[in-house]
Design a protein around this motif. Structure first.
Motif, PDB file in Angstrom:
ATOM      1  N   LEU A 191       1.783  -3.939   8.205  1.00  0.00           N
ATOM      2  CA  LEU A 191       2.912  -3.328   8.895  1.00  0.00           C
ATOM      3  C   LEU A 191       3.938  -4.372   9.321  1.00  0.00           C
ATOM      4  CD1 LEU A 191       1.147  -0.627  11.124  1.00  0.00           C
ATOM      5  CD2 LEU A 191       2.541  -0.239   9.077  1.00  0.00           C
ATOM      6  N   VAL A 192       3.456  -5.496   9.830  1.00  0.00           N
ATOM      7  CA  VAL A 192       4.362  -6.584  10.222  1.00  0.00           C
ATOM      8  C   VAL A 192       5.109  -7.105   9.004  1.00  0.00           C
ATOM      9  CG1 VAL A 192       4.464  -8.940  11.121  1.00  0.00           C
ATOM     10  CG2 VAL A 192       3.019  -7.235  12.256  1.00  0.00           C
ATOM     11  N   PHE A 193       4.378  -7.266   7.907  1.00  0.00           N
ATOM     12  CA  PHE A 193       5.010  -7.762   6.667  1.00  0.00           C
ATOM     13  C   PHE A 193       6.092  -6.791   6.185  1.00  0.00           C
ATOM     14  CE2 PHE A 193       5.166  -7.991   2.013  1.00  0.00           C
ATOM     15  CZ  PHE A 193       5.536  -9.325   1.859  1.00  0.00           C
ATOM     16  N   LYS A 194       5.787  -5.486   6.216  1.00  0.00           N
ATOM     17  CA  LYS A 194       6.752  -4.493   5.783  1.00  0.00           C
ATOM     18  C   LYS A 194       7.970  -4.469   6.690  1.00  0.00           C
ATOM     19  CE  LYS A 194       3.433  -1.392   3.543  1.00  0.00           C
ATOM     20  NZ  LYS A 194       2.798  -0.050   3.576  1.00  0.00           N
ATOM     21  N   PHE A 195       7.752  -4.619   7.983  1.00  0.00           N
ATOM     22  CA  PHE A 195       8.866  -4.629   8.925  1.00  0.00           C
ATOM     23  C   PHE A 195       9.779  -5.830   8.681  1.00  0.00           C
ATOM     24  CE2 PHE A 195      10.639  -6.130  12.958  1.00  0.00           C
ATOM     25  CZ  PHE A 195      11.398  -5.019  13.330  1.00  0.00           C
TER      26      PHE A 195
ATOM     27  N   TYR B 242      -5.952  -5.877   8.882  1.00  0.00           N
ATOM     28  CA  TYR B 242      -5.158  -5.811   7.647  1.00  0.00           C
ATOM     29  C   TYR B 242      -4.001  -4.828   7.789  1.00  0.00           C
ATOM     30  CZ  TYR B 242      -9.083  -8.308   5.539  1.00  0.00           C
ATOM     31  OH  TYR B 242     -10.044  -9.243   5.248  1.00  0.00           O
ATOM     32  N   LEU B 243      -4.239  -3.711   8.477  1.00  0.00           N
ATOM     33  CA  LEU B 243      -3.195  -2.729   8.685  1.00  0.00           C
ATOM     34  C   LEU B 243      -2.053  -3.315   9.518  1.00  0.00           C
ATOM     35  CD1 LEU B 243      -2.082   0.163   8.521  1.00  0.00           C
ATOM     36  CD2 LEU B 243      -3.457   0.714  10.556  1.00  0.00           C
ATOM     37  N   ILE B 244      -2.413  -4.031  10.599  1.00  0.00           N
ATOM     38  CA  ILE B 244      -1.390  -4.642  11.459  1.00  0.00           C
ATOM     39  C   ILE B 244      -0.577  -5.662  10.680  1.00  0.00           C
ATOM     40  CG2 ILE B 244      -1.029  -6.108  13.483  1.00  0.00           C
ATOM     41  CD1 ILE B 244      -3.472  -4.746  14.760  1.00  0.00           C
ATOM     42  N   VAL B 245      -1.262  -6.504   9.895  1.00  0.00           N
ATOM     43  CA  VAL B 245      -0.569  -7.536   9.117  1.00  0.00           C
ATOM     44  C   VAL B 245       0.367  -6.909   8.094  1.00  0.00           C
ATOM     45  CG1 VAL B 245      -0.889  -9.406   7.454  1.00  0.00           C
ATOM     46  CG2 VAL B 245      -2.342  -9.273   9.481  1.00  0.00           C
TER      47      VAL B 245
END
Length: 387
Positions: A373-377, A368-371
């Motif tokens: 972060l990708v979404f925010k980027f 969930y953290l990786i997803v």
């Protein structure tokens, strides 16, 4: 063959009325229990004739036990019996015009009859082809150890020159000539590994099992692990596929044979030796400049990357009889194998990751953290691009 045959040859030569020279081809590893080897004949621990007499009445099981005690620090009976043969030449051949040539690991030609010519799978040739076919993926050895490979035309020229010099100069004692490359033009096993893999990637072999890749490690545990992962598991999977297609399984048998060869070679890939070559230098100064051009044996000008490129091409052309016109198709096959590997690795990674997410709260939180972060980027990138 290595001992009794030499005795019989000496006996035969004693009957020659005009014997000019007897050149014996030994091996640079006949005294490989030493780290530095001089141009001299070393006395074996046991007299050769005593061993011959004992072997006449021993059965196979006794010979096997007897052999292990005799070899001690030597890796095989080949190097041991070569030392025995040299001692027989020195003692029983006294008075005859005898010379000994000791080549190291013999490889494909350097120049003659043409670069890269080879007609057998001995020495490094079989292992190079196994690497090119994608069969050999792990090899036990020390990358920094010297791969003392000598092109076959060099010891051939030395043998011719030695025969001439022995007949003309008549040395008072038996002369030993080392035909090695490590002391004058060093080349390591790590460098050889890199050159072979890159060469077969540029000019691939036909119908490769996998893409060329080789890991050389001195760690026996790592090597055993790689043998299971990179050799045995793919071999059993391939044989299962062959059975499903109604064909005879063969990959496990091929790998067992390959592993026996690796075990034999590991002694030489994990160690390094130095050899004196004063006699070869003396021989070089006895030849005229024109003779040195024809009967060349100085390995200093040898360019190893070019030599290994020709070696691999020679193995493809002269051993496997593969046409160079098929290289584009072979390259396409390698690309196909690369894509299959990418897909397979991706599937395995996804399956493992999904399994971890299903069973581990930590893995789910990490996912969930990786997803997020990708979404925010992505969101940040879109906002900055519209400004």
């Amino acid at each position: 063959m290595n001992v009794v045959a030499v005795q019989k040859m000496i006996k035969l030569c004693r009957d020659f009325k005009h014997l000019e020279a007897l050149v014996h081809v030994s091996t640079a590893y006949s005294n490989c229990d030493l780290t530095h080897i001089e141009e001299t004949v070393y006395k074996p621990a046991v007299e050769p004739q005593k061993i011959i007499d004992v072997l006449e009445w021993m059965d196979d099981s006794m010979v096997e036990m007897f052999t292990k005690k005799l070899l001690k620090d030597k890796p095989n009976t080949y190097t041991y019996t070569k030392q025995l043969a040299e001692w027989i030449l020195l003692t029983e051949g006294a008075g005859l015009p005898i010379a000994i040539v000791r080549p190291s690991i013999v490889g494909a030609t350097w120049k003659e009859p043409f670069p890269g010519w080879i007609d057998n799978y001995n020495g490094p040739s079989g292992l190079a082809i196994a690497t090119g076919k994608g069969l050999l993926r792990s090899m036990r050895g020390e990358c920094s150890s010297l791969a003392d490979i000598v092109p076959v035309d060099i010891p051939i020229n030395v043998m011719i020159a030695v025969a001439w010099y022995t007949a003309v100069a008549r040395p008072r004692q038996l002369m030993v000539y080392h035909t090695t490359t490590g002391s004058v033009n060093p080349f390591t096993w790590g460098e050889m590994e890199n050159e072979v893999v890159n060469s077969f990637k540029r000019t691939p072999l036909d119908s490769c099992f996998r893409r060329p890749k080789l890991i050389m490690t001195s760690n026996s545990y790592m090597h055993d692990y790689l043998l299971v992962i990179s050799h045995l598991i793919p071999a059993y999977m391939a044989d299962f596929a062959y059975r499903m297609m109604g064909q005879k399984p063969r990959m496990v048998k091929i790998y067992r044979k390959l592993h026996r060869s690796l075990e034999t070679l590991s002694f030489f890939t994990c160690n390094s030796w130095t050899w004196s070559n004063n006699n070869l230098d003396v021989l070089k100064h006895q030849l005229s400049p024109d003779d040195l051009k024809v009967f060349y044996f100085d390995a200093r000008p040898l360019h190893w990357p070019t030599y290994m490129e020709n070696y691999c091409l020679g193995a493809k052309k002269y051993l496997l009889n593969e046409d160079l016109a098929s290289v584009p198709a072979a390259r396409a096959h390698l690309r196909k194998l690369r894509n299959i590997r990418y897909v397979f690795n991706t599937v395995i990674a996804v399956v493992l990751w999904r399994t971890l997410i299903a069973r581990s709260q930590i893995a789910r939180n990490l996912w969930y953290l990786i997803v997020s972060l990708v979404f925010k980027f992505v969101r940040y990138f879109r906002i900055t691009s519209t400004m």
